[in-house]
Every structure is written in structure tokens, then in C-alpha cells.
Design an enzyme around this catalytic site. Structure first.
Site, short mmCIF file in Angstrom:
data_model
loop_
_atom_site.label_atom_id
_atom_site.label_comp_id
_atom_site.label_asym_id
_atom_site.label_seq_id
_atom_site.Cartn_x
_atom_site.Cartn_y
_atom_site.Cartn_z
N GLY A 190 -10.39 -31.79 17.41
CA GLY A 190 -10.19 -32.41 16.52
C GLY A 190 -11.72 -32.62 17.13
O GLY A 190 -12.37 -32.18 18.26
N CYS B 40 -8.18 -26.59 22.52
CA CYS B 40 -9.58 -27.58 22.64
C CYS B 40 -9.59 -29.06 22.51
O CYS B 40 -9.26 -29.58 23.94
CB CYS B 40 -10.36 -27.38 20.89
SG CYS B 40 -12.13 -27.90 20.79
N TYR B 41 -9.53 -29.80 21.73
CA TYR B 41 -9.57 -31.40 21.95
C TYR B 41 -7.83 -31.69 22.65
O TYR B 41 -7.98 -32.19 23.58
CB TYR B 41 -9.44 -32.03 20.73
CG TYR B 41 -9.82 -33.77 20.71
CD1 TYR B 41 -10.82 -34.79 21.02
CD2 TYR B 41 -8.14 -34.13 20.26
CE1 TYR B 41 -10.50 -35.78 20.98
CE2 TYR B 41 -8.12 -35.28 21.10
CZ TYR B 41 -9.38 -35.93 21.06
OH TYR B 41 -8.49 -37.34 20.65
N HIS C 140 -9.84 -21.18 20.60
CA HIS C 140 -9.14 -21.92 19.35
C HIS C 140 -8.16 -20.07 18.88
O HIS C 140 -8.76 -19.17 18.96
CB HIS C 140 -10.02 -21.53 18.31
CG HIS C 140 -10.56 -22.71 17.88
ND1 HIS C 140 -9.55 -24.43 17.67
CD2 HIS C 140 -11.80 -23.42 18.26
CE1 HIS C 140 -10.42 -25.32 17.66
NE2 HIS C 140 -11.68 -24.75 18.41
N GLU D 224 -6.07 -20.14 16.85
CA GLU D 224 -5.39 -19.89 15.95
C GLU D 224 -6.53 -19.31 14.59
O GLU D 224 -5.78 -18.02 13.95
CB GLU D 224 -5.15 -21.08 14.70
CG GLU D 224 -6.11 -21.91 14.72
CD GLU D 224 -6.64 -22.59 16.17
OE1 GLU D 224 -8.11 -23.82 15.45
OE2 GLU D 224 -6.62 -22.57 17.53
N VAL E 230 2.27 -19.25 -9.51
CA VAL E 230 2.69 -18.97 -8.56
C VAL E 230 3.37 -20.23 -8.40
O VAL E 230 5.04 -19.89 -8.23
CB VAL E 230 2.62 -18.85 -8.16
CG1 VAL E 230 2.71 -17.92 -6.12
CG2 VAL E 230 1.28 -17.37 -7.65
N ASP E 231 3.60 -21.58 -7.81
CA ASP E 231 4.30 -22.18 -7.51
C ASP E 231 5.48 -23.30 -8.68
O ASP E 231 6.67 -22.95 -8.10
CB ASP E 231 3.44 -23.93 -7.60
CG ASP E 231 2.63 -22.98 -6.36
OD1 ASP E 231 2.69 -22.65 -5.80
OD2 ASP E 231 1.33 -24.26 -6.44
N SER E 232 5.28 -23.30 -10.03
CA SER E 232 6.41 -23.47 -10.68
C SER E 232 7.33 -22.88 -10.50
O SER E 232 8.23 -22.69 -11.19
CB SER E 232 5.56 -24.02 -11.93
OG SER E 232 4.43 -23.05 -13.19
N LYS F 284 1.97 -21.64 0.94
CA LYS F 284 1.32 -20.99 -0.06
C LYS F 284 1.75 -19.39 0.26
O LYS F 284 2.12 -18.69 -0.89
CB LYS F 284 -0.26 -20.93 -1.21
CG LYS F 284 -0.49 -19.87 -2.00
CD LYS F 284 -0.10 -20.71 -3.00
CE LYS F 284 -0.91 -21.01 -4.13
NZ LYS F 284 -0.61 -21.37 -5.60
#
Length: 518
Positions: free
Chosen positions: A57, A84-85, A171, A173, A229-231, A372
Site C-alpha cells: 500500500g 511490503c506495507y 514483492h 508477486e 470473450v466474457d459474454s 480474465k
């Protein structure tokens, strides 16, 4: 009854990487959710948590108004990893001292592991990590064990002796931390005891079961197909669950790319045999857009008109009780619908609580727990065509926001032709899958040109080509593509598309620019 998977709860303290943390956990086939820092211990338990991650953060833990969580969370007995934070906050809650660093660390930094521990197992004793901090844990009481250090950060990783709290100042990630994935794997598997049951096949089965339970055995579902893609994946999953009780509505607003409608019809009529209602409303949309140049007004007009067209067509479908939407997990958390209230990265999304209540439908959102990349894998598992599953994003307002200025039929024809050439050339060169989004923008500029022996100006426009690379579309960079490909695109557009005599390449990053021009 929906089974709650073993879950890592990521508490958001304003990190720009919070979604990345959750996605990295899921890459290890472990379910994760993002919650606000006001989340309660009871909510964490109800979520099926087997571990917790405190995100980074932008604040300092000693600042007034800095985000904090319920102190009882570190006493729940669940493993906690502070990043981190998050490390600074956890250490602060457990009696350590946090102060401004004498030497801040940003970027790749050398790390030395000073103690053996499950968190850092299978990580080289000397490695590099990605740092981004101005504060550090300066004092550790005897209740803590230092695990790693850097040249200017004596406690770059640490753990509590009696409570399952672990902290890393760097980090793990981000890809810039070479062994970050291994550290997260160690945390979720060796420390939290996860088994890797968040698999696509399981996700699909659970999603189908949930749809059947909600919809029942008689009612129909309407799904608005956009061709994206989503629908498309949402429709495929619902069709797998309830078969011919699904009806899809595809509104052709006249602002689509070439062959867009054909692709949808082929996939859902021929492949899945879905009841597909194609509404040709192009003239209606173009009439409403006539003379409108402001991009926000374009979006509002298109959005309102879509709802009206959709409502009219929905009335022709008997027995429909449910409306399906392709809402994704980032939509949910950014709209403040997750545990603990709003997270720090807040946007409004049209498809979270979307269409007006007067439609009288209950919502079905089979993808609302997915990112996604997970949606694409689900689409592949369900057998959707590759060109649908892996196609680049396309804005809801379509080509209207890629024509700067008023939207007119002749401009749409020019942009469609140029867009076709752009996509053909990057596919032929093997670049389509390397690019996150590729498109052309028609600029409202007449430019001087020479064609044959004639000077051209009136009626001649500029096409801006935009290629970006991105993992989450929150940030993006322009693509350093081969100049030969750009040359072919420029040559073909100038020669084959009447009305274009100049092609330019957009080399803007996000930020400061956005991906779309409008």
C-alpha cells in the site's frame, strides 16, 4: 449447495498490485479473493480461508488515517503473509517498530537469506527481489526471527516465533522477483496446506451446478451477447447447464468490425445450437449518433439505445426470468461488492447490477469469481472457437470510440477496412497472440498527400495504429513491433483504403495515455 473452496484471502491496503497477488495465487491452482481492509474475522472464516495475505500500500503505518485491519486477524490462527506495507502492518500489530528508511529501495535489489524456513525453501541463498518502499521494519522483538536481509534493509523477511505470521519487504508477486512464484507456492502449499484444487474442470463443474441450482428446471435465461470473450464464455457455460432454455440476444449496433456478426452466429447457432436472436439495429444507432462528437455523449447514447433495443427483443422471449451477464471478478471488487466494502482501486462498471431494474430479471453471473485469463481457459474447456476465446478486447461502444469526431457510415467503412488490414498483417506475421490489443483509430484530420501525380487533401484522413502489451490493462506499454510489419500495414492501408493517405503509430504508454483514444 455451492462448495466453498480452500481460499487465500488477500486484504487490500491500497496496493497497485493487489489483483496481481490474487492472480498469482490462482496460478498455483489455489482459490483467492480480494477483500477490503474493513473485513471482519468472521467474514474471513465464512469465506473458507486457509490463509491470508496482507497487500502492499502507498501509506506509512504510522500515518494518521493509514489503512489498518482488525488486530484480531493476526490472532485467528491462520497463516498470514505480509507483503511490503502488509509486512510493516503485521509487524506493527505484533509489537515491532516501523520507521522511515534512511535509504529507500526501488527496483531490483540483492537479497541474502539468513535463516532456513519453509517460506524461503527452494530459493537460492543469494538472489534478487523487487523492492518498492520508503519505510522498513527497524526493530524486531525476540518474538520474531529474521529470515532475509538486503544491503539497506536488515529485515527484508521475517516470521513470528509463535504465531503463523510471515512478512516480506519485497514483492514476490511481480515477475521482477525471479523466485517470487516459488515463495508464494511455499506459502500456499507448505504453510497453508492447500492442495491445488482450483482447476478449470472443477471451476466449470461448480459453475454449472450453481447455474442449475439457481435457475431450476423450468425457467429461461436471456444472455446479451456482445461477441466478446466474457459474454461468449458466460453463454457457453449457461448453455452447458440448461441447454435450450437459454436465449441469447446479439444487438448489431452498426458499430462492429467486419464479420463480427458472422463469427457470433457461426459459434452459437452452428456450433452450440443456441436460440440466438440477432437484432439489426445499425440504422437506429447511427441516427441517434448523427452529429455527436463528444465521446462521453457517444457512450451514453449507445448505452441507452442498447438497453432499449435489448428490452424490446427480450419481450419476445416467453418464460424468461433470468438475465445473464459476463461480470468478472475485477468488476466485482472494483465496484465495492466484495467483502469488507470497497477496495482501493474503485471504478464503476455497467455490468455489476447492470440493466435497469424494470426489466424484472434476476441476475445470473457465472463468471463473477474469475479473472480474465481464467475465463479464457474456461472457454477453451467448453469448446469455444479459439478466435473467440483469444480475441483482443473490443470496446462496448464499438468503432464509435475509434472514430474521433462524428460517426458516419463512410467513416465506419474506412475504419473497418483499415482494421481488417491491421489484424490480417499481425496474424500473418505471428504477432496477434503477442499483442494484448491491436486496432486502428480514424483521426479527424485532412492531410496533404501525393497519389499518382495528384496532390490529395480534401477527404483524406489519418489512421493511427495502436498496439499495446499488458497483463491486466490497468497499465500498458506500446509494442516494439518489427518495422517491416508496420511498413506493410501502412503500405496496404494507403493503397487499398480509399480516404486514407497517412498512417501513424501510437507510442504512448498507459499511463499517461489510456488504451483507447476516447
Amino acid at each position: 449447495m455451492k462448495k466453498t473452496p480452500a481460499t487465500i484471502v488477500v486484504i487490500d491496503f491500497g496496493a497497485q498490485y493487489v489483483q496481481l497477488i490474487a492472480r498469482r495465487v490462482r496460478e498455483h491452482h489455489v482459490h483467492s479473493i480480494i477483500v477490503g481492509h474493513n473485513v471482519t474475522p468472521d467474514e474471513i472464516r465464512e469465506a473458507g480461508a486457509v490463509g491470508i495475505i496482507f497487500s502492499g500500500g502507498p501509506k506509512s503505518v504510522y500515518e494518521e488515517g493509514a489503512p489498518r485491519c482488525d488486530p484480531k486477524i493476526v490472532d485467528m490462527g491462520l497463516p498470514v503473509l505480509g507483503i511490503c506495507y502488509g509486512m510493516q502492518l503485521g509487524c506493527d500489530l505484533l509489537g515491532a517498530g516501523v520507521k522511515s528508511a534512511e535509504s529507500r529501495e526501488f527496483g531490483r535489489t540483492g537479497l541474502e537469506i539468513v535463516a532456513d524456513d519453509a517460506l524461503l525453501t527452494r530459493v537460492p541463498k543469494e538472489t534478487s527481489v523487487w523492492m518498492s518502499h520508503g519505510d522498513i521494519v527497524k526493530q524486531l522483538p525476540n518474538d520474531f526471527v529474521p529470515l532475509a536481509k538486503t544491503e539497506s534493509c536488515p529485515f527484508a523477511a521475517a516470521k513470528h516465533r509463535t504465531k503463523p505470521f510471515y512478512g516480506v519487504q519485497f514483492h514476490p508477486e511481480v515477475t521482477h522477483t525471479p523466485h517470487g512464484s516459488q515463495i508464494l507456492h511455499n506459502f500456499v502449499y507448505d504453510i497453508c496446506g492447500c492442495t491445488g484444487d482450483w482447476q478449470v474442470a472443477n471451476v466449470v463443474k461448480q459453475g454449472i451446478d450453481a447455474i442449475r441450482e439457481k435457475v431450476g428446471e423450468k425457467d429461461r435465461v436471456i444472455c446479451g451477447l456482445s461477441g466478446g470473450v466474457d459474454s461468449s464464455v458466460a453463454a457457453a457455460m449457461i448453455h452447458e447447464a440448461i441447454g435450450d432454455r437459454l436465449s441469447c440476444i446479439y444487438v448489431d449496433n452498426g458499430l462492429m468490425r467486419n464479420r463480427e456478426t458472422d463469427l457470433v452466429e457461426t459459434a452459437f447457432c452452428q456450433h452450440f445450437k443456441v436460440d440466438l436472436h440477432v437484432v439489426d439495429a445499425g440504422e437506429r444507432f447511427l441516427t441517434k449518433l448523427a452529429g455527436v462528437t463528444d465521446p462521453q455523449k457517444k457512450r451514453i447514447i449507445i448505452g441507452h439505445e442498447f438497453i432499449d433495443v435489448f428490452k424490446d427483443e427480450a419481450k419476445t422471449i416467453d418464460g424468461a426470468k433470468f438475465l445473464a451477464q459476463g461480470t468478472l471478478y475485477p468488476d466485482v471488487i472494483e465496484s465495492g461488492h466484495g467483502l469488507g466494502g470497497k477496495t482501493a482501486n474503485i471504478k464503476l462498471h455497467h455490468n455489476v447490477g447492470g440493466l435497469p431494474e424494470e426489466l424484472g430479471f434476476e441476475l445470473v453471473e457465472p463468471l463473477r469469481d474469475l479473472f480474465k485469463d481464467e475465463v479464457r481457459r474456461v472457454g477453451e474447456h467448453l469448446g469455444l472457437p479459439k478466435e473467440l476465446v483469444w480475441r483482443h478486447p473490443f470496446p462496448g461502444p464499438g468503432l464509435a470510440v475509434r472514430i474521433i469526431g462524428a460517426v458516419e457510415p463512410e467513416k465506419l467503412a474506412i475504419l473497418r477496412a483499415a482494421d481488417d488490414i491491421i489484424l490480417e498483417e499481425i496474424r500473418a506475421a505471428g504477432w496477434y497472440d503477442k499483442i494484448a490489443q491491436a486496432f486502428g483509430v480514424l483521426l479527424p484530420i485532412s492531410t496533404v498527400g501525393v497519389m499518382g501525380d495528384d496532390r490529395t487533401y480534401a477527404g483524406q484522413h489519418v489512421i493511427a495504429v495502436r498496439f499495446v502489451e499488458s497483463t491486466d490493462f490497468m497499465t500498458a506499454d506500446w509494442v516494439h513491433i518489427d518495422h517491416e510489419i508496420l511498413a506493410r500495414i501502412s503500405n496496404r492501408i494507403s493503397n487499398e483504403v480509399r480516404g486514407i493517405n497517412r498512417v501513424v503509430y501510437d507510442i504512448s504508454s498507459k499511463p499517461p495515455a489510456t488504451i483507447e483514444w476516447e
